[in-house]
Design a protein around this motif. Structure first.
Motif, PDB file in Angstrom:
ATOM      1  N   THR A 121      33.194  35.927  37.290  1.00 23.38           N
ATOM      2  CA  THR A 121      32.883  34.687  38.009  1.00 23.38           C
ATOM      3  C   THR A 121      31.992  35.047  39.192  1.00 23.38           C
ATOM      4  O   THR A 121      32.270  36.011  39.906  1.00 23.38           O
ATOM      5  CB  THR A 121      34.172  34.013  38.513  1.00 23.38           C
ATOM      6  OG1 THR A 121      35.016  33.742  37.389  1.00 23.38           O
ATOM      7  CG2 THR A 121      33.866  32.706  39.237  1.00 23.38           C
ATOM      8  N   GLY A 144      30.769  30.130  41.295  1.00 26.72           N
ATOM      9  CA  GLY A 144      31.671  29.557  40.306  1.00 26.72           C
ATOM     10  C   GLY A 144      31.190  29.699  38.881  1.00 26.72           C
ATOM     11  O   GLY A 144      31.942  29.443  37.946  1.00 26.72           O
ATOM     12  N   TRP A 173      36.975  24.145  38.614  1.00 27.33           N
ATOM     13  CA  TRP A 173      38.171  24.619  39.313  1.00 27.33           C
ATOM     14  C   TRP A 173      38.930  23.450  39.921  1.00 27.33           C
ATOM     15  O   TRP A 173      38.347  22.558  40.523  1.00 27.33           O
ATOM     16  CB  TRP A 173      37.801  25.610  40.406  1.00 27.33           C
ATOM     17  CG  TRP A 173      37.311  26.911  39.877  1.00 27.33           C
ATOM     18  CD1 TRP A 173      36.024  27.359  39.861  1.00 27.33           C
ATOM     19  CD2 TRP A 173      38.093  27.948  39.273  1.00 27.33           C
ATOM     20  NE1 TRP A 173      35.960  28.605  39.282  1.00 27.33           N
ATOM     21  CE2 TRP A 173      37.213  28.990  38.911  1.00 27.33           C
ATOM     22  CE3 TRP A 173      39.452  28.096  38.987  1.00 27.33           C
ATOM     23  CZ2 TRP A 173      37.646  30.151  38.295  1.00 27.33           C
ATOM     24  CZ3 TRP A 173      39.875  29.263  38.374  1.00 27.33           C
ATOM     25  CH2 TRP A 173      38.982  30.275  38.036  1.00 27.33           C
ATOM     26  N   GLU A 232      43.527  28.318  42.509  1.00 22.46           N
ATOM     27  CA  GLU A 232      42.893  27.297  41.692  1.00 22.46           C
ATOM     28  C   GLU A 232      43.055  27.648  40.223  1.00 22.46           C
ATOM     29  O   GLU A 232      43.298  28.796  39.877  1.00 22.46           O
ATOM     30  CB  GLU A 232      41.398  27.206  42.019  1.00 22.46           C
ATOM     31  CG  GLU A 232      41.108  26.801  43.446  1.00 22.46           C
ATOM     32  CD  GLU A 232      39.626  26.840  43.762  1.00 22.46           C
ATOM     33  OE1 GLU A 232      39.125  25.834  44.294  1.00 22.46           O
ATOM     34  OE2 GLU A 232      38.982  27.860  43.463  1.00 22.46           O
ATOM     35  N   TRP A 233      42.890  26.652  39.367  1.00 22.07           N
ATOM     36  CA  TRP A 233      42.987  26.852  37.923  1.00 22.07           C
ATOM     37  C   TRP A 233      41.882  26.079  37.225  1.00 22.07           C
ATOM     38  O   TRP A 233      41.349  25.105  37.752  1.00 22.07           O
ATOM     39  CB  TRP A 233      44.355  26.415  37.404  1.00 22.07           C
ATOM     40  CG  TRP A 233      44.566  24.927  37.481  1.00 22.07           C
ATOM     41  CD1 TRP A 233      44.943  24.207  38.582  1.00 22.07           C
ATOM     42  CD2 TRP A 233      44.386  23.978  36.436  1.00 22.07           C
ATOM     43  NE1 TRP A 233      45.009  22.877  38.286  1.00 22.07           N
ATOM     44  CE2 TRP A 233      44.676  22.707  36.969  1.00 22.07           C
ATOM     45  CE3 TRP A 233      44.004  24.082  35.103  1.00 22.07           C
ATOM     46  CZ2 TRP A 233      44.593  21.550  36.213  1.00 22.07           C
ATOM     47  CZ3 TRP A 233      43.928  22.921  34.346  1.00 22.07           C
ATOM     48  CH2 TRP A 233      44.229  21.672  34.901  1.00 22.07           C
ATOM     49  N   ALA A 234      41.526  26.528  36.013  1.00 19.98           N
ATOM     50  CA  ALA A 234      40.568  25.841  35.151  1.00 19.98           C
ATOM     51  C   ALA A 234      40.863  26.237  33.713  1.00 19.98           C
ATOM     52  O   ALA A 234      41.356  27.337  33.456  1.00 19.98           O
ATOM     53  CB  ALA A 234      39.135  26.226  35.517  1.00 19.98           C
ATOM     54  N   HIS A 285      42.167  29.936  33.321  1.00 22.31           N
ATOM     55  CA  HIS A 285      41.657  30.823  34.359  1.00 22.31           C
ATOM     56  C   HIS A 285      42.380  30.520  35.662  1.00 22.31           C
ATOM     57  O   HIS A 285      42.553  29.353  36.022  1.00 22.31           O
ATOM     58  CB  HIS A 285      40.150  30.604  34.564  1.00 22.31           C
ATOM     59  CG  HIS A 285      39.353  30.832  33.334  1.00 22.31           C
ATOM     60  ND1 HIS A 285      38.808  32.050  33.024  1.00 22.31           N
ATOM     61  CD2 HIS A 285      39.009  30.002  32.321  1.00 22.31           C
ATOM     62  CE1 HIS A 285      38.165  31.965  31.876  1.00 22.31           C
ATOM     63  NE2 HIS A 285      38.271  30.733  31.430  1.00 22.31           N
ATOM     64  N   GLN A 332      42.603  31.803  39.919  1.00 21.14           N
ATOM     65  CA  GLN A 332      42.029  32.612  40.992  1.00 21.14           C
ATOM     66  C   GLN A 332      42.747  32.279  42.285  1.00 21.14           C
ATOM     67  O   GLN A 332      43.373  31.236  42.411  1.00 21.14           O
ATOM     68  CB  GLN A 332      40.530  32.383  41.129  1.00 21.14           C
ATOM     69  CG  GLN A 332      40.129  31.008  41.604  1.00 21.14           C
ATOM     70  CD  GLN A 332      38.619  30.857  41.713  1.00 21.14           C
ATOM     71  OE1 GLN A 332      37.856  31.684  41.241  1.00 21.14           O
ATOM     72  NE2 GLN A 332      38.184  29.790  42.351  1.00 21.14           N
TER      73      GLN A 332
END
Length: 194
Positions: free
Chosen positions: A30, A62, A85, A103-105, A112, A114
């Motif tokens: 990333t 990002g 995100w 955060e998530w995605a 993902h 972070q």
């Protein structure tokens, strides 16, 4: 009876090792900054120290990029788009560690994560962290009921790594493997069934 020529076997093994050393290692990362470009390899605790070379244009903070690592050099060779995100809501006993907001995605069949977490009081033993919003995530492979141990997380304060557990409904726990950690990083990805 055939004699085994050990010298020939060792010669062939050295030749194979030389071929393997000449191949680049491909990793997803990333983009964390531009001008100069900084990338963080999936699963690493921090971005690479040196700015990578790049063969692509249009990357921004990002963006997901494919990085070739070869002879201690990194080169961005592909662009995978930008993750959407979302903030990870935290339980009342968990805080953000040094501004590294969790955060998530979900993209490309992967969850993902972070950011970094710390306890607001006490120490991690088994700590409920969050529920990923939106009614959960698609099932993690092998998870139907309960939690699946999915990843070791890097820790701070000299403690051993923690282990994250995620359920099919999106609940996330962190359990320590001993010692007292001051924080855990979430920078990782998890294969999911979509």
């Amino acid at each position: 009876m055939n004699d085994i020529d050990l010298a020939e076997i060792w010669r062939r093994m050295r030749a194979l090792a030389a071929v393997a050393r000449g191949k680049p290692d491909l990793k997803w990362a990333t983009v964390r900054a531009v001008n100069p470009t900084s990338v963080q390899i999936d699963g690493d605790e921090a971005p690479l120290l040196a700015a990578p070379s790049t063969l692509v244009t249009g990357v921004s903070v990002g963006s997901r990029v494919l990085v070739a690592l070869h002879q201690r050099r990194a080169t961005i060779i592909g662009h995978g788009g930008k993750l959407n995100w979302q903030p990870l809501p935290l339980s009342d006993r968990i805080d953000v560690h040094q501004g590294q907001r969790p955060e998530w995605a979900i993209a490309g069949g992967k969850l993902h994560l972070q950011g970094a977490l710390t306890r607001s009081s006490g120490s991690f033993s088994t700590s409920y962290v969050s529920v990923i919003p939106g009614g959960g995530i698609p099932d993690l492979p092998g998870v139907r009921d309960g939690y699946k141990s999915v990843r070791l997380l890097a820790s701070g304060g000299g403690a051993p790594p923690g282990r994250s557990y995620i359920s099919a409904s999106g609940e996330m726990l962190i359990a320590t493997t001993g010692g007292t950690a001051s924080y855990y990083t979430l920078n990782s990805e998890y294969l999911i069934d979509s």
